[in-house]
Write an enzyme that holds these catalytic residues in place. Sequence first.
Site, mmCIF file in Angstrom:
data_model
loop_
_atom_site.group_PDB
_atom_site.id
_atom_site.type_symbol
_atom_site.label_atom_id
_atom_site.label_comp_id
_atom_site.label_asym_id
_atom_site.label_seq_id
_atom_site.Cartn_x
_atom_site.Cartn_y
_atom_site.Cartn_z
ATOM 1 N N CYS A 1 0.812 -1.218 0.000
ATOM 2 C CA CYS A 1 0.000 0.000 0.000
ATOM 3 C C CYS A 1 0.844 1.266 0.000
ATOM 4 O O CYS A 1 0.302 2.366 -0.120
ATOM 5 C CB CYS A 1 -0.941 -0.015 1.205
ATOM 6 N N LYS B 1 0.363 3.565 -3.148
ATOM 7 C CA LYS B 1 -0.950 4.103 -3.504
ATOM 8 C C LYS B 1 -0.864 5.538 -4.015
ATOM 9 O O LYS B 1 0.086 6.267 -3.731
ATOM 10 C CB LYS B 1 -1.875 4.069 -2.275
ATOM 11 N N ASP C 1 -11.650 -5.283 3.402
ATOM 12 C CA ASP C 1 -12.774 -4.366 3.155
ATOM 13 C C ASP C 1 -14.115 -5.067 3.349
ATOM 14 O O ASP C 1 -15.081 -4.461 3.818
ATOM 15 C CB ASP C 1 -12.690 -3.815 1.732
#
Length: 730
Positions: free
Chosen positions: A404, A407, A474
């Site tokens: 991540c 990103k 998520d």
Amino acid sequence: MMQSAAPLSRDLVLVGGGHAHALVLRMWGMDPLPGARLTVIDPNPVAPYTGMLPGLVAGHYRREELEIDLVKLARFAGARLVVGAATRIDTEARCITVAGRGEIAYDVASVDVGIHSGMPNLPGFAAHGVAAKPLGPFAQAWDGFVARVAEEAAAPQAAVIGGGIAGIELALAMAHRLQGAGARPEITLIERAAEIAPDAPVARARLLAALRGYGVQVLTGAEVRAISRSGVEMADGTPIPAGFVAGAAGARAHPWLAGSDLPVTEAGFLRVGPDLRVEGHETLFAAGDCAHLSHAPRPKAGVYAVRAAPVLRDNLRAALSGQALRPFHPQRHYLKLISLGRKSALAEKAGIAFAAPLLWRWKDRIDRKFMAKFDPLPEMPEPEAPRIAALNEKTAQEPLCGGCGSKVAPEVLSGMLAAQGGAARPDILTGPGDDAAVLDLGGVRQVLTTDHLRGFTMDHGLMARVAALHALGDIWAMGACPQAALVSITLPRMSEVLQARSMSEIMEQAGDALRAAGAEIIGGHSTMGAELSIGFTVTGLLEGDAMTTAGARPGDVLILTRPIGSGTLLAAEMRGQARGGDIRALWDVLATPQGDAAAILSDARAMTDVTGFGLAGHLWAICRASGCGAVLDPAAIPLFAGAEALAATGLRSTIWAANRRAAPLAGAGEDARAALLHDPQTAGGFLAAVASDVAGDRLRALRAAGHDAAIIGQMEEGAPGVRLQGVAQP
């Protein structure tokens, strides 16, 4: 580290991180073979240099001084490290089975897994004894015993089974260490033969004198019947009290090799020829103590592995490229430098022996010189960074993080999402901004999310598992049950054979992670590009309302289920600056599912998973959606081992600065802990706002389930925002 631009076409796999393989990796990093993909398989992220074991036991060295960091070494060599234990080699299919990981295919492979000194046929040894090799478990057990003696929780009584050089060195080192701790040690050395030191008879008298000087009891012609919690039981019934029993009675082959269908000696060691190829197998090599030199038998000693390394490297390259191989000629005699407990040593070679403190300094210099080959690793020139218009010099040359950390900046993403806001549709229940979209499909509520990660490790299986669990976060964060997944894979340029091998590793590990969560892979897309990336689009089903970032109330307690700092650690690992043990610990956490944590927090008022925008950014999202503020206690926030020290050096993940701009923190200083609040997390934990009257119960349940969870703050009245100060723990 420079990597070849040639497409990958051949797989070289090194099984084990022994001395020969460690040197091969170092040489490979300095001169890689274009088109070859190098993999090293080892159960541990570090490999011990056993020549310094007596010094470690005696207290002359710290454990990290004799550990070769395989994570750093693999990165330097451009190799992928698979942390796992090999259990089988199939030479027909050319694949290696790794426990918990399945099969790793090879074109050429080499084995350097060392030996062990366990005593599987001695009753009670497995439960109450400790083998001197492998070093890792032995060192941990010995340190624990010394600590108990220092606390007077254990008597300073130890026994060593095996009166060869290794056993003698251990007995002397144990006596020295325990004397230094203020104890009066009772050490017993037990040897089945009539005399000790059968492999160094000329040194025997001096070694016996050294043992007497430390008060070590020597038993020869002695048989051991069993090991118990209280010590050693001899064949004649005599008990030897000992709270620590070490096995050093000879070298034993690992059972998975000894019991294989490969050509092995009666003792289970792989038989190799002059070119270090396993007999009858053109593409399988072996070196170090696990190998038997059929053309020139030698005793088990690390010096031969070190001398064999250049020949092994050359022959592996030759086997991959169809060139001629060269023979290995081991020396007939070598100098034995035997540690005598204190900083003194005895030298023996070709029938001559003498002792002096100077010899210990000589041995120490030799050992440290060997370890200096791996820390620091040689500085290799990097390709010149291209000059890119509109980017400053620092941005242009800064390595792009994986996971991540790569990103898009928060402000860029938020602007893009805001531009997508269109007319509301009755079947789309949430708009951009939540962890996953919520759809109404004829009365059935489904959540939909997509996530992909830029490769942060060259271990495709590990990368796939972490990417799958990252995407599932998520779904779990919104209280849904995972249903189905589409996979998107970009592989670096490689041959069709390597494509198939890579895809097999990826799909096996991703499929396993998703099936365990209740989801199935139903399709996807693949392509080749400049580097590895793996992504998933995942759906889940809701039984009730979705958990969102809205709903938190002033007074709610904030629970974090997983430490932070993964972005800093991954950035450091890419630069060769992170400790291998810290990275292994991080990988283990990232590869652990969190569905059970989400279930424990199913009554949270608001929840999200902490990923690319960092803890501060995701807490800001809760504050904005819930219309209230939050206070964080930095001291209460759990951190991954090594992250704070790295952050204190100024090391930051690529997206850190953008995260900091997007989520300001009132009261934040410039210290490392404050910096880590903006660190992007890969497969991060859940951040939940929980009613204060149940927060304690939820925290205890999370910890009982194995999660390193903590209460880190609370929501409060006021405008959306986050401030830092100490918070009373409920």
